[in-house]
Motif scaffolding. Structure first.
Motif, PDB file in Angstrom:
ATOM      1  N   GLY A  45       1.335  -5.116  12.931  1.00  8.14           N
ATOM      2  CA  GLY A  45       1.465  -3.987  12.090  1.00  8.14           C
ATOM      3  C   GLY A  45       0.173  -3.723  11.204  1.00  8.14           C
ATOM      4  O   GLY A  45       0.229  -2.594  10.677  1.00  8.14           O
ATOM      5  N   GLY A  46      -0.620  -4.668  11.281  1.00 13.18           N
ATOM      6  CA  GLY A  46      -2.047  -4.292  10.538  1.00 13.18           C
ATOM      7  C   GLY A  46      -1.822  -3.726   9.099  1.00 13.18           C
ATOM      8  O   GLY A  46      -1.270  -4.719   8.445  1.00 13.18           O
ATOM      9  N   THR A  47      -2.211  -2.713   8.768  1.00 17.71           N
ATOM     10  CA  THR A  47      -2.317  -2.391   7.370  1.00 17.71           C
ATOM     11  C   THR A  47      -0.615  -2.270   6.787  1.00 17.71           C
ATOM     12  O   THR A  47      -0.836  -2.780   5.621  1.00 17.71           O
ATOM     13  N   TRP A  48       0.164  -2.242   7.691  1.00 18.10           N
ATOM     14  CA  TRP A  48       1.439  -2.212   7.286  1.00 18.10           C
ATOM     15  C   TRP A  48       2.123  -3.651   7.192  1.00 18.10           C
ATOM     16  O   TRP A  48       3.120  -3.812   6.480  1.00 18.10           O
ATOM     17  N   TYR A  49       1.520  -4.503   7.590  1.00 21.17           N
ATOM     18  CA  TYR A  49       1.904  -6.053   7.666  1.00 21.17           C
ATOM     19  C   TYR A  49       1.003  -6.290   6.433  1.00 21.17           C
ATOM     20  O   TYR A  49       1.642  -7.171   5.559  1.00 21.17           O
ATOM     21  N   TRP A  50       0.043  -6.202   5.937  1.00 19.80           N
ATOM     22  CA  TRP A  50      -0.486  -6.572   4.873  1.00 19.80           C
ATOM     23  C   TRP A  50      -0.450  -6.020   3.538  1.00 19.80           C
ATOM     24  O   TRP A  50      -0.389  -6.664   2.627  1.00 19.80           O
ATOM     25  N   ASN A  51      -0.129  -4.742   3.626  1.00 14.97           N
ATOM     26  CA  ASN A  51      -0.197  -3.951   2.127  1.00 14.97           C
ATOM     27  C   ASN A  51       1.135  -3.909   1.864  1.00 14.97           C
ATOM     28  O   ASN A  51       1.956  -2.688   1.840  1.00 14.97           O
ATOM     29  N   ARG A  52       1.720  -4.795   1.319  1.00 16.61           N
ATOM     30  CA  ARG A  52       3.338  -4.910   0.834  1.00 16.61           C
ATOM     31  C   ARG A  52       3.625  -4.670  -0.693  1.00 16.61           C
ATOM     32  O   ARG A  52       4.465  -5.049  -1.319  1.00 16.61           O
ATOM     33  N   TYR A  53       2.492  -4.362  -1.325  1.00 14.93           N
ATOM     34  CA  TYR A  53       2.520  -4.055  -2.705  1.00 14.93           C
ATOM     35  C   TYR A  53       3.589  -3.130  -3.249  1.00 14.93           C
ATOM     36  O   TYR A  53       3.916  -2.134  -2.143  1.00 14.93           O
ATOM     37  N   PRO A  54       4.174  -3.127  -4.301  1.00 16.65           N
ATOM     38  CA  PRO A  54       5.089  -2.245  -4.688  1.00 16.65           C
ATOM     39  C   PRO A  54       4.909  -0.597  -4.534  1.00 16.65           C
ATOM     40  O   PRO A  54       3.588  -0.459  -5.161  1.00 16.65           O
ATOM     41  N   GLY A  55       5.622  -0.078  -3.931  1.00 16.91           N
ATOM     42  CA  GLY A  55       5.308   1.631  -3.845  1.00 16.91           C
ATOM     43  C   GLY A  55       4.551   1.953  -2.755  1.00 16.91           C
ATOM     44  O   GLY A  55       4.084   2.933  -2.466  1.00 16.91           O
ATOM     45  N   ALA A  56       3.921   0.853  -1.741  1.00 11.00           N
ATOM     46  CA  ALA A  56       3.169   1.534  -0.740  1.00 11.00           C
ATOM     47  C   ALA A  56       4.067   2.124   0.270  1.00 11.00           C
ATOM     48  O   ALA A  56       5.075   1.842   0.679  1.00 11.00           O
ATOM     49  N   SER A 190      -4.054   2.799  -3.725  1.00 17.70           N
ATOM     50  CA  SER A 190      -3.217   1.561  -3.870  1.00 17.70           C
ATOM     51  C   SER A 190      -2.710   1.504  -5.345  1.00 17.70           C
ATOM     52  O   SER A 190      -1.470   0.939  -5.629  1.00 17.70           O
ATOM     53  N   ALA A 191      -3.649   1.550  -6.179  1.00 16.49           N
ATOM     54  CA  ALA A 191      -3.246   1.331  -7.739  1.00 16.49           C
ATOM     55  C   ALA A 191      -2.411   2.400  -7.970  1.00 16.49           C
ATOM     56  O   ALA A 191      -1.296   2.355  -8.857  1.00 16.49           O
ATOM     57  N   VAL A 192      -2.483   3.616  -7.733  1.00 16.51           N
ATOM     58  CA  VAL A 192      -1.606   4.895  -8.033  1.00 16.51           C
ATOM     59  C   VAL A 192      -0.401   4.722  -7.604  1.00 16.51           C
ATOM     60  O   VAL A 192       0.700   4.952  -8.258  1.00 16.51           O
ATOM     61  N   GLN A 193      -0.293   4.064  -6.380  1.00 17.97           N
ATOM     62  CA  GLN A 193       1.021   4.006  -6.045  1.00 17.97           C
ATOM     63  C   GLN A 193       1.816   2.585  -6.668  1.00 17.97           C
ATOM     64  O   GLN A 193       3.019   2.952  -6.830  1.00 17.97           O
ATOM     65  N   SER A 194       1.031   1.686  -6.974  1.00 22.51           N
ATOM     66  CA  SER A 194       1.839   0.444  -7.400  1.00 22.51           C
ATOM     67  C   SER A 194       1.986   0.415  -8.928  1.00 22.51           C
ATOM     68  O   SER A 194       2.931  -0.175  -9.494  1.00 22.51           O
ATOM     69  N   ILE A 195       1.014   1.067  -9.534  1.00 26.48           N
ATOM     70  CA  ILE A 195       1.254   0.784 -11.080  1.00 26.48           C
ATOM     71  C   ILE A 195       2.543   1.417 -11.447  1.00 26.48           C
ATOM     72  O   ILE A 195       3.188   0.717 -12.535  1.00 26.48           O
TER      73      ILE A 195
END
Ligand code: FAD
Ligand code: N01
Length: 535
Positions: A45-56, A190-195
């Protein structure tokens, strides 16, 4: 090392199991090659395996942010939202791995540490953290443009007493922020999506902003089934339209070929209102000179600043959130409730533009001598983009020359696909190709297909190796610079330029213009691999 000494002899080693690595493996199977994917993560999954922050989620519409190479795959997969969540995209990648029988040739939980070209055998020797040495004719770097996490080296960082997270290394079990005071460092995508998500859960959120960011609304929504059926009925044409647009998506909502400078105020307002309502990155396609002319860009900037002033109640906070930079010079953020989140009583914006975070104490970040006490720190600080993942591997080409030396003044490539002196080593979406300025799945497909064809042509011609000629590479680097110099991309300290990593050479790494790039790639093949040396 001779093949006989190797633990494993292969035709192709592919590093990385994201979209790029998986499609490369599928095509390698099609060529009958013995190929193995090596992936650091415990899953594909690459990016989608690693970036599991809320709102991603993605910011290229799901119907486009997906593979187009297989008719059945695109017909059977059902996206549920305009912009798919990380979980849905990961499920899709898992599905691709199963559907095309890829898993047997993927080694997970293993980091490639070194790749050395053996001049005597003409093969690559690949060493990895599992202790197995692979020898292969081809190495394909599918290591990702945004996979090497960048955690700033702020004094005292490791002495912080609370929990720390990086958005690109998010815990799989999720993070519970309830009752916590949270610092978020960074205000990129990433911040804009998760904040907004963190703020809805935490007691208090302190956002440390070094540079204000431009964001346009996503207006995410469930996909309309009738519209999906219409796209699926004509998917091939739809995708072709996307590929023919400069960023390889949004062909159905194309760039208007008019200048913002020819529009009066009423026309500008009408056009930007329309784009704001549609949502997403199409905002930058309202006029054809928004990334070419500062005065044109200023019209878009004024419009978004006006929106920020409407959306944020406190004028001081609104002013701080309003960038004074070129819109789109850094990647434009696509948000859901980002600006409005600063109206919440539990969210504070801390300006660190002139007064940086001087250190991190056990209790939290210190700015201007003032301690901001927090329980958790979220580093939304991005990546050592485009070159980071490659330079973290000890890659040595002909004569033992390290890639890090070849790239000491910034990355040099031919077509973003190969580097002179590194025969049979390919970089998918490498620097010098459109990559991060596009719908990356379209760019990945184009590169994988180009590499596949190059291998077929190599064998048909009785050659063993392919690599760029020095002069062709020099010309290509010059061409990329010339194209970039005609844009406004040099107008800010972006990761496109390597400016987010201290000490990294400042070179604009991607190449604007997907259709023009594809045409050049095709012409070079038609000219019998002009600029490449094949032996
Ligand atoms: P990646 O998905 O990054 O995969 C590379 C893999 O290589 C990783 O799993 C990594 O662990 C592995 N790897 C690296 N080095 C080694 C090593 N030495 N040994 C073993 N394994 C290694 N693009 C878009 O076009 N649209 C979007 O909407 C979009 N959204 C994004 C959202 C986020 C949060 C991020 C971070 C990026 C986004 N991108 C988007 C860019 C995204 O990276 C690409 O679209 C795409 O997923 C890249 O696929 P890839 O296979 O090239 O690389
Ligand atoms: O990273 P970034 P990202 N002190 O580099 C700040 C894709 N993506 O993970 O701007 C204080 O953009 C830094 O500040 P500054 C997309 O391509 C897509 O958010 O350098 N701040 C910046 O604000 C994107 O562009 C989506 O001054 C520090 C932030 O950290 C790319 O990935 C979602 C600092 C980093 O922003 C990277 O995005 C997520 C310090 N010492 C990612 N160091 C979608 O929406 C850094 N910063 C699809």
């Amino acid at each position: 090392m001779t093949p006989a000494d190797a633990d494993r002899e292969l035709d192709m080693v592919i590093v990385g199991a994201g979209f790029a690595g998986l499609y490369m493996l599928h095509n390698a199977h099609g060529l009958g090659l013995r190929a193995e994917v090596i992936e650091r993560g415990d899953g594909v999954g690459g990016t989608w395996y690693w970036n599991r922050y809320p709102g991603a989620r993605c910011d290229v519409p799901s119907m486009e942010y997906s593979f187009g190479f297989d008719h059945q795959l695109e017909q059977e997969w059902e996206w549920t939202e305009k912009y798919a969540t990380q979980a849905e995209i990961l499920a899709y990648v898992e599905h691709v791995a199963d559907r095309f029988d890829l898993r047997a040739d993927i080694t997970l939980s293993t980091t490639v540490e070194a790749c050395r070209f053996d001049d005597s055998t003409g093969r690559w020797v690949v060493t990895a953290s599992d202790g197995v040495t692979r020898v292969a004719r081809f190495v394909v770097m599918a290591t990702g443009c945004l996979s090497a996490a960048n955690v700033p080296d702020i004094e005292g960082r490791d002495g912080f007493a609370g929990r720390t997270f990086h958005t690109g290394r998010w815990p799989h079990e999720g993070v519970d922020f309830s009752g916590r005071r949270v610092a978020v460092i960074g205000t990129g995508s990433s911040a804009v999506q998760s904040i907004p998500f963190i703020a809805a859960e935490a007691d208090q959120v302190s956002v440390f902003q070094r540079t204000a960011t431009w964001a346009v609304p996503a207006h995410n929504e469930p996909l309309d089934l009738a519209a999906v059926a219409e796209i699926k009925a004509d998917y091939a044409n739809w995708r072709q339209k996307a590929r023919d647009s400069s960023s390889a998506f949004g062909g159905y909502y194309p760039r208007r070929e008019v200048s913002a400078l020819d529009a009066d105020e009423a026309e500008l307002a009408e056009q930007y209102d329309e784009r704001w309502e549609v949502g997403g990155l199409s905002f930058l396609r309202a006029y054809n000179d928004l990334l070419l002319d500062e005065r044109a860009n200023a019209t878009a900037a004024a419009y978004i600043r006006g929106k920020i002033a409407e959306l944020v109640d406190d004028p001081e906070t609104a002013a701080l959130l309003s960038p004074d930079t070129i819109v789109g010079c850094k990647r434009l953020c696509v948000d859901t409730d980002y600006y409005a989140t600063f109206n919440r009583p539990n969210v504070r914006l801390i300006d660190v533009s002139s007064d940086p975070i001087e250190r991190i104490d056990a209790a939290g970040p210190v700015v201007g001598g003032m301690l901001h006490e927090v329980d958790d720190i979220v580093f939304a600080t991005g990546f050592d983009a485009m070159t980071g993942a490659l330079e973290r591997i000890a890659i040595e080409g002909r004569g033992g020359r390290p890639l890090r030396d070849a790239w000491s003044a910034g990355p040099v490539t031919y077509l973003g696909l190969q580097v002179a002196g590194f025969p049979n080593l390919f970089t998918i979406t490498g620097p010098g190709s459109p990559s991060v300025l596009t719908n990356m799945i379209a760019s990945i497909e184009q590169h994988v297909e180009w590499i596949t064809d190059a291998i077929v042509a190599l064998d048909a011609g009785g050659f063993r190796t392919i690599e760029p000629a020095d002069e062709a590479q020099d010309r290509w680097v010059g061409y990329v610079n010339e194209i970039a110099n005609h844009t406004l991309f040099h107008g800010c300290s972006s990761w496109y330029l390597g400016a987010n990593v201290p000490g990294k050479p400042r070179v604009f790494m991607p190449l604007p213009g997907f259709p023009e790039y594809r045409a050049v790639c095709e012409q070079i093949v038609a000219d019998d691999y002009r600029g490449f040396v094949r032996n």
